[in-house]
Design a protein around this motif. Structure first.
Motif, mmCIF file in Angstrom:
data_model
loop_
_atom_site.group_PDB
_atom_site.id
_atom_site.type_symbol
_atom_site.label_atom_id
_atom_site.label_comp_id
_atom_site.label_asym_id
_atom_site.label_seq_id
_atom_site.Cartn_x
_atom_site.Cartn_y
_atom_site.Cartn_z
ATOM 1 N N LEU A 49 0.977 -1.084 -0.006
ATOM 2 C CA LEU A 49 0.064 0.134 -0.028
ATOM 3 C C LEU A 49 0.966 1.044 0.070
ATOM 4 O O LEU A 49 1.871 1.141 0.705
ATOM 5 C CB LEU A 49 -0.819 -0.080 1.380
ATOM 6 C CG LEU A 49 -1.940 -1.276 1.225
ATOM 7 C CD1 LEU A 49 -2.656 -1.035 2.521
ATOM 8 C CD2 LEU A 49 -2.919 -1.156 0.243
ATOM 9 N N LEU A 50 0.357 2.362 -0.684
ATOM 10 C CA LEU A 50 1.169 3.387 -0.761
ATOM 11 C C LEU A 50 0.266 4.606 0.030
ATOM 12 O O LEU A 50 -0.856 4.804 -0.662
ATOM 13 C CB LEU A 50 1.447 4.028 -2.140
ATOM 14 C CG LEU A 50 2.460 5.207 -2.420
ATOM 15 C CD1 LEU A 50 3.695 5.026 -1.679
ATOM 16 C CD2 LEU A 50 2.446 5.404 -3.900
ATOM 17 N N ARG A 51 0.748 5.239 1.102
ATOM 18 C CA ARG A 51 0.196 6.338 1.692
ATOM 19 C C ARG A 51 0.436 7.466 0.891
ATOM 20 O O ARG A 51 1.725 8.062 0.945
ATOM 21 C CB ARG A 51 0.258 6.271 2.935
ATOM 22 C CG ARG A 51 -0.580 7.635 3.728
ATOM 23 C CD ARG A 51 -0.483 7.171 5.294
ATOM 24 N NE ARG A 51 -1.311 6.031 5.730
ATOM 25 C CZ ARG A 51 -0.602 5.137 6.579
ATOM 26 N NH1 ARG A 51 0.662 5.564 7.144
ATOM 27 N NH2 ARG A 51 -1.107 4.088 7.260
ATOM 28 N N LYS B 59 0.118 11.423 1.294
ATOM 29 C CA LYS B 59 -0.290 12.609 1.948
ATOM 30 C C LYS B 59 -0.072 13.787 1.188
ATOM 31 O O LYS B 59 0.781 14.317 0.507
ATOM 32 C CB LYS B 59 0.498 12.996 3.013
ATOM 33 C CG LYS B 59 0.132 14.234 3.634
ATOM 34 C CD LYS B 59 0.911 14.410 5.203
ATOM 35 C CE LYS B 59 0.158 14.348 6.331
ATOM 36 N NZ LYS B 59 0.810 14.206 7.395
ATOM 37 N N GLN C 260 -8.792 2.738 -9.161
ATOM 38 C CA GLN C 260 -8.689 3.294 -7.979
ATOM 39 C C GLN C 260 -8.908 4.811 -8.265
ATOM 40 O O GLN C 260 -8.342 5.593 -9.128
ATOM 41 C CB GLN C 260 -7.709 2.995 -7.074
ATOM 42 C CG GLN C 260 -7.357 1.578 -6.696
ATOM 43 C CD GLN C 260 -6.110 1.532 -6.234
ATOM 44 O OE1 GLN C 260 -5.941 1.611 -4.958
ATOM 45 N NE2 GLN C 260 -4.957 0.951 -6.997
ATOM 46 N N ASP D 150 -4.324 12.215 4.106
ATOM 47 C CA ASP D 150 -3.868 10.973 3.723
ATOM 48 C C ASP D 150 -4.895 10.079 2.976
ATOM 49 O O ASP D 150 -5.806 9.961 3.090
ATOM 50 C CB ASP D 150 -3.387 10.091 4.751
ATOM 51 C CG ASP D 150 -2.189 10.712 5.507
ATOM 52 O OD1 ASP D 150 -1.489 11.164 4.997
ATOM 53 O OD2 ASP D 150 -2.256 10.228 6.843
ATOM 54 N N THR E 217 -4.606 6.397 0.619
ATOM 55 C CA THR E 217 -4.009 5.251 0.488
ATOM 56 C C THR E 217 -4.545 4.443 -0.910
ATOM 57 O O THR E 217 -5.511 4.096 -1.185
ATOM 58 C CB THR E 217 -4.409 4.543 1.672
ATOM 59 O OG1 THR E 217 -4.142 5.138 2.913
ATOM 60 C CG2 THR E 217 -3.231 2.988 1.672
ATOM 61 N N SER F 171 -3.596 1.051 -3.513
ATOM 62 C CA SER F 171 -3.114 -0.417 -3.435
ATOM 63 C C SER F 171 -2.235 -0.500 -4.455
ATOM 64 O O SER F 171 -2.549 0.011 -5.511
ATOM 65 C CB SER F 171 -4.023 -1.612 -3.749
ATOM 66 O OG SER F 171 -5.020 -1.483 -2.739
ATOM 67 N N LYS G 159 10.556 3.733 8.220
ATOM 68 C CA LYS G 159 9.665 3.635 7.301
ATOM 69 C C LYS G 159 10.415 4.285 5.863
ATOM 70 O O LYS G 159 11.336 5.166 6.222
ATOM 71 C CB LYS G 159 8.411 4.625 7.518
ATOM 72 C CG LYS G 159 7.711 4.019 8.697
ATOM 73 C CD LYS G 159 6.558 4.826 8.892
ATOM 74 C CE LYS G 159 5.699 4.012 9.751
ATOM 75 N NZ LYS G 159 5.371 4.404 11.324
ATOM 76 N N GLN H 256 4.672 7.394 1.566
ATOM 77 C CA GLN H 256 5.204 6.463 2.710
ATOM 78 C C GLN H 256 4.637 5.258 2.240
ATOM 79 O O GLN H 256 3.457 4.775 1.843
ATOM 80 C CB GLN H 256 4.373 6.996 3.783
ATOM 81 C CG GLN H 256 5.099 6.183 5.129
ATOM 82 C CD GLN H 256 4.496 6.557 6.276
ATOM 83 O OE1 GLN H 256 4.410 7.809 6.682
ATOM 84 N NE2 GLN H 256 4.264 5.452 7.261
ATOM 85 N N TRP H 257 5.526 4.021 2.225
ATOM 86 C CA TRP H 257 5.314 2.897 2.015
ATOM 87 C C TRP H 257 4.611 2.047 3.108
ATOM 88 O O TRP H 257 5.221 2.230 4.483
ATOM 89 C CB TRP H 257 6.511 2.028 1.536
ATOM 90 C CG TRP H 257 6.012 0.644 0.944
ATOM 91 C CD1 TRP H 257 6.575 -0.545 1.627
ATOM 92 C CD2 TRP H 257 5.559 0.409 -0.190
ATOM 93 N NE1 TRP H 257 6.002 -1.613 1.003
ATOM 94 C CE2 TRP H 257 5.461 -1.196 -0.316
ATOM 95 C CE3 TRP H 257 4.995 1.241 -1.407
ATOM 96 C CZ2 TRP H 257 4.737 -1.770 -1.480
ATOM 97 C CZ3 TRP H 257 4.605 0.504 -2.358
ATOM 98 C CH2 TRP H 257 4.688 -0.833 -2.381
ATOM 99 N N VAL H 258 3.412 1.310 3.168
ATOM 100 C CA VAL H 258 2.952 0.785 4.208
ATOM 101 C C VAL H 258 3.097 -0.871 3.883
ATOM 102 O O VAL H 258 2.715 -1.201 3.038
ATOM 103 C CB VAL H 258 1.148 1.067 4.182
ATOM 104 C CG1 VAL H 258 0.662 0.138 5.264
ATOM 105 C CG2 VAL H 258 0.972 2.467 4.252
#
Length: 163
Positions: free
Chosen positions: A7-9, A11, A37, A55, A57, A59, A133, A155-157
């Motif tokens: 997942l890529l958050r 912001k 998406q 934020d 998010t 996929s 992170k 930010q990579w989740v």
């Protein structure tokens, strides 16, 4: 979902010097698109330098496909006006996400991404390993409009069993 990398958050931090689409400014919002998406920020009333700090998010299954960012001016009685667009090349970011960064000190720049014809970066952007992170701050110059930039943070989740 078997091909999901993670997942890529994203912001959406702020807009900078966005175009005027109404007499007293614009009512901007941002849309992010990736495949099927589509995510949207809130509308900021009468502001060409809006602060969202929101934020969104996404996929990530195919890092070769860029994320499309579009900025619009919200109109009440007519179709929303386009205020520019940009593309985010996430391939360099995802390549860093695949690395084993154990033992690297927090705050280390893992990769620098320079502005070029293939991306919409306004300035050099660094992929950083920070507090365990992977983070990348960037300013995108909007295309197809007279002015405007959008500041983002990626930010990579991490997901169990994935990259």
């Amino acid at each position: 979902m078997e091909h999901l990398l993670g997942l890529l958050r994203v912001k959406v931090v702020r807009g900078i010097n966005l175009a005027y689409r109404d007499a007293r400014g614009s009512d901007p919002y941002v849309i992010l698109k990736l495949g099927n998406q589509k995510l949207k920020t809130s509308v900021k009333k009468k502001n060409v330098n809006p602060e969202w700090n929101e934020d969104l998010t996404l996929s990530i299954a195919n890092p070769v496909v860029p994320i499309r960012l579009e900025v619009y001016d919200k109109d009440t009685f007519s179709k929303d006006d386009k205020m520019g667009d940009a593309e985010i090349d996430i391939q360099p970011f995802v390549e860093v996400a695949k690395l084993d960064l154990e033992g690297i000190s927090s705050g280390s720049v893992v990769r620098a991404v320079r502005p070029c014809k293939e991306n919409c970066l306004a300035d050099e952007s660094h992929v950083i390993w920070k507090n365990e992170k992977i983070v990348q701050n960037m300013i995108l110059r909007l295309r197809n409009v007279e002015s405007g930039e959008v500041e983002l943070q990626l930010q990579w989740v991490k997901m169990p069993g994935r990259v």
